[in-house]
Design an enzyme around this catalytic site. Sequence first.
Site, PDB file in Angstrom:
ATOM      1  N   ASP A  79      48.112  59.108  36.702  1.00  0.00           N
ATOM      2  CA  ASP A  79      47.097  58.193  37.245  1.00  0.00           C
ATOM      3  C   ASP A  79      47.384  56.800  36.703  1.00  0.00           C
ATOM      4  OD1 ASP A  79      44.986  57.363  38.748  1.00  0.00           O
ATOM      5  OD2 ASP A  79      43.487  58.636  37.781  1.00  0.00           O
ATOM      6  N   ASP A  80      46.858  55.777  37.392  1.00  0.00           N
ATOM      7  CA  ASP A  80      47.197  54.414  36.977  1.00  0.00           C
ATOM      8  C   ASP A  80      46.363  53.929  35.803  1.00  0.00           C
ATOM      9  OD1 ASP A  80      44.701  53.308  38.273  1.00  0.00           O
ATOM     10  OD2 ASP A  80      45.757  54.111  40.013  1.00  0.00           O
TER      11      ASP A  80
ATOM     12  N   ASN B 103      38.508  33.189  44.301  1.00  0.00           N
ATOM     13  CA  ASN B 103      38.796  34.495  43.718  1.00  0.00           C
ATOM     14  C   ASN B 103      38.896  34.308  42.211  1.00  0.00           C
ATOM     15  OD1 ASN B 103      41.822  36.496  43.463  1.00  0.00           O
ATOM     16  ND2 ASN B 103      39.731  37.100  43.068  1.00  0.00           N
ATOM     17  N   GLY B 104      38.098  35.061  41.456  1.00  0.00           N
ATOM     18  CA  GLY B 104      38.173  34.945  40.000  1.00  0.00           C
ATOM     19  C   GLY B 104      36.794  34.897  39.385  1.00  0.00           C
TER      20      GLY B 104
ATOM     21  N   SER C 114      47.047  54.919  44.636  1.00  0.00           N
ATOM     22  CA  SER C 114      47.645  53.873  43.810  1.00  0.00           C
ATOM     23  C   SER C 114      48.598  54.405  42.738  1.00  0.00           C
ATOM     24  CB  SER C 114      46.551  53.021  43.160  1.00  0.00           C
ATOM     25  OG  SER C 114      45.712  53.842  42.405  1.00  0.00           O
TER      26      SER C 114
ATOM     27  N   CYS D   5      48.648  38.807  31.386  1.00  0.00           N
ATOM     28  CA  CYS D   5      47.445  38.991  30.580  1.00  0.00           C
ATOM     29  C   CYS D   5      47.331  40.488  30.315  1.00  0.00           C
ATOM     30  CB  CYS D   5      46.203  38.494  31.328  1.00  0.00           C
ATOM     31  SG  CYS D   5      44.672  38.903  30.458  1.00  0.00           S
TER      32      CYS D   5
ATOM     33  N   CYS E  27      37.822  39.485  44.497  1.00  0.00           N
ATOM     34  CA  CYS E  27      37.918  38.956  45.850  1.00  0.00           C
ATOM     35  C   CYS E  27      39.350  38.784  46.329  1.00  0.00           C
ATOM     36  CB  CYS E  27      37.283  37.576  45.925  1.00  0.00           C
ATOM     37  SG  CYS E  27      35.578  37.535  45.432  1.00  0.00           S
TER      38      CYS E  27
ATOM     39  N   CYS F 117      47.167  38.545  35.569  1.00  0.00           N
ATOM     40  CA  CYS F 117      46.490  39.816  35.294  1.00  0.00           C
ATOM     41  C   CYS F 117      47.440  40.992  35.521  1.00  0.00           C
ATOM     42  CB  CYS F 117      45.290  39.938  36.226  1.00  0.00           C
ATOM     43  SG  CYS F 117      44.509  41.536  36.166  1.00  0.00           S
TER      44      CYS F 117
ATOM     45  N   CYS G  38      36.993  42.492  30.753  1.00  0.00           N
ATOM     46  CA  CYS G  38      37.684  41.376  31.417  1.00  0.00           C
ATOM     47  C   CYS G  38      36.674  40.302  31.782  1.00  0.00           C
ATOM     48  CB  CYS G  38      38.355  41.859  32.689  1.00  0.00           C
ATOM     49  SG  CYS G  38      39.090  40.486  33.613  1.00  0.00           S
TER      50      CYS G  38
ATOM     51  N   TYR H 233      47.231  48.305  39.462  1.00  0.00           N
ATOM     52  CA  TYR H 233      46.254  48.965  40.318  1.00  0.00           C
ATOM     53  C   TYR H 233      45.793  48.159  41.536  1.00  0.00           C
ATOM     54  CZ  TYR H 233      41.656  50.884  41.569  1.00  0.00           C
ATOM     55  OH  TYR H 233      40.587  51.371  42.243  1.00  0.00           O
TER      56      TYR H 233
HETATM   57  S1  SF4 Z   1      41.559  41.060  30.912  1.00  0.00           S
HETATM   58 FE1  SF4 Z   1      42.608  42.696  32.062  1.00  0.00          FE
HETATM   59  S2  SF4 Z   1      41.767  42.734  34.104  1.00  0.00           S
HETATM   60 FE2  SF4 Z   1      41.199  40.771  33.133  1.00  0.00          FE
HETATM   61  S3  SF4 Z   1      42.805  39.337  33.739  1.00  0.00           S
HETATM   62 FE3  SF4 Z   1      43.437  40.197  31.773  1.00  0.00          FE
HETATM   63  S4  SF4 Z   1      44.668  42.002  32.326  1.00  0.00           S
HETATM   64 FE4  SF4 Z   1      43.530  41.410  34.161  1.00  0.00          FE
END
Ligand code: SF4
Length: 480
Positions: free
Chosen positions: A357-358, A113-114, A295, A449, A12, A248, A394, A254
């Site tokens: 590509d990403d 968001n999350g 992207s 992360c 989101c 993240c 994730c 991306y």
């Molecule tokens: S697990 Fe991957 S997609 Fe999820 S928050 Fe961590 S880096 Fe982002």
Amino acid sequence: MTYEVKSLNEECGVFGIWGHPDAAKLTYFGLHSLQHRGQEGAGILSNDAGQLKRHRNMGLLSEVFKNPANLDKLTGTGAIGHVRYATAGEASVDNIQPFMFKFHDIQFGLAHNGNLTNAASLKKELEKNGAIFSSTSDSEILAHLIRRSHKPTLIGKVKEALSTVKGGFAYLLMFEDKLIVALDPNGFRPLSIGRMANGAIVVSSETCAFEVIGAEWLRDVKPGEVVIIDDQGIQYDHYTTDTQLAICSMEYIYFARPDSNIHGVNVHTARKRMGAQLAREFKHEADIVVGVPNSSLSAAMGFAEESGLPNEMGLIKNQYTQRTFIQPTQELREQGVRMKLSAVSGVVKGKRVVMIDDSIVRGTTSRRIVQLLKEAGASEVHVAIGSPALAYPCFYGIDIQTRQELIAANHTVEETRQIIGADSLTYLSIEGLVDSIGIETDAPNGGLCVAYFDGNYPTPLYDYEEEYRRSLEEKTSFYK
Ligand code: SF4
């Protein structure tokens, strides 16, 4: 607005404003620049002297507010808005945010968001104690926790509720006389604060929204923070000090728009550095660099600059195909690639192409693009990915929650190369990724992360622990 061919979607985007006579309209423009974060539904809730009003529906923002009356009715000087991509909870209008709660003594709105990692057990517990949920989304849980808190003050109730939920969250809470903003203790999702010329305070998932409405960036919300915005100004507080930044990394790779800045790092610049690092790690001979639009274009630029190879437009994106990403079947996904991308024969014919590509999720898209380039006459196609291999699910707000969907979870690099039909396959290393992003912080992994790549989750997984353990034992033969 164009959308990617990936099956990797952000949950989101959120936007909020306090202290402007055109609050709802500015929220509309803010959300418009966050549309890439969610295209399944949108909504805006306004605050007119304590009266909350809302309009929400399924679809793109422009479809939801096609009738201008739906925006005009959202009067008031405060507003919050949301664009949704469904990960938790089914795609139905009941799950479109902002949510609105009206009790006999208080009303408030909520945008999230999350993804909460202890949602299932909290929901079970709350229902056992009489709570009735009006959606299947996990976002509603916070409202029930606030309502049930016995703390004497509103801020105390909010802080207690925030300490109870776990996972990745950026919350905007609109009360009758204030806007409260909060981020999870690891700051998984981005959230920034800005100010408009008239002093109005704005909050957004991404800073690109500030440019659109003419706001200046003040600062990013910190992990564990709760920010209280009212007619007196901004107050920065926290509900926990047990925090550690782990934003993240996929935001930089991306999700986020290239013109956004997250924790002081511009997304386009970070992608260029990832491309340059990828060029240093790439071990093959080639003639031209071709980025997969849109992207991967920044990473392709960085790769070309570093390697000295020409950066060519060997792939063209059809700007007018929207929303095919929601087609769920494999067959339709494959068709979707052809609708969206064309290879330019005059550019790639007879050339050894480095295709940038990403990321690779299922591998389907990469395989089709390699095929397009070869059909257009490329003599070799070397695939270079601006991120490490996605091998773990994730649980903090991205819609991949099982390893079965990830090609790199089930195949070696060599197997993946064969499946996508490339002449070579190079992934960016995790260290290369962390160095390229370069947030100024002492936190582990450079404040990022990277669990998608190494399976080291920065938090316990709570309700997902067992599911995750089971998924480690799964192996799929889907691509063979
Ligand atoms: S697990 Fe991957 S997609 Fe999820 S928050 Fe961590 S880096 Fe982002």
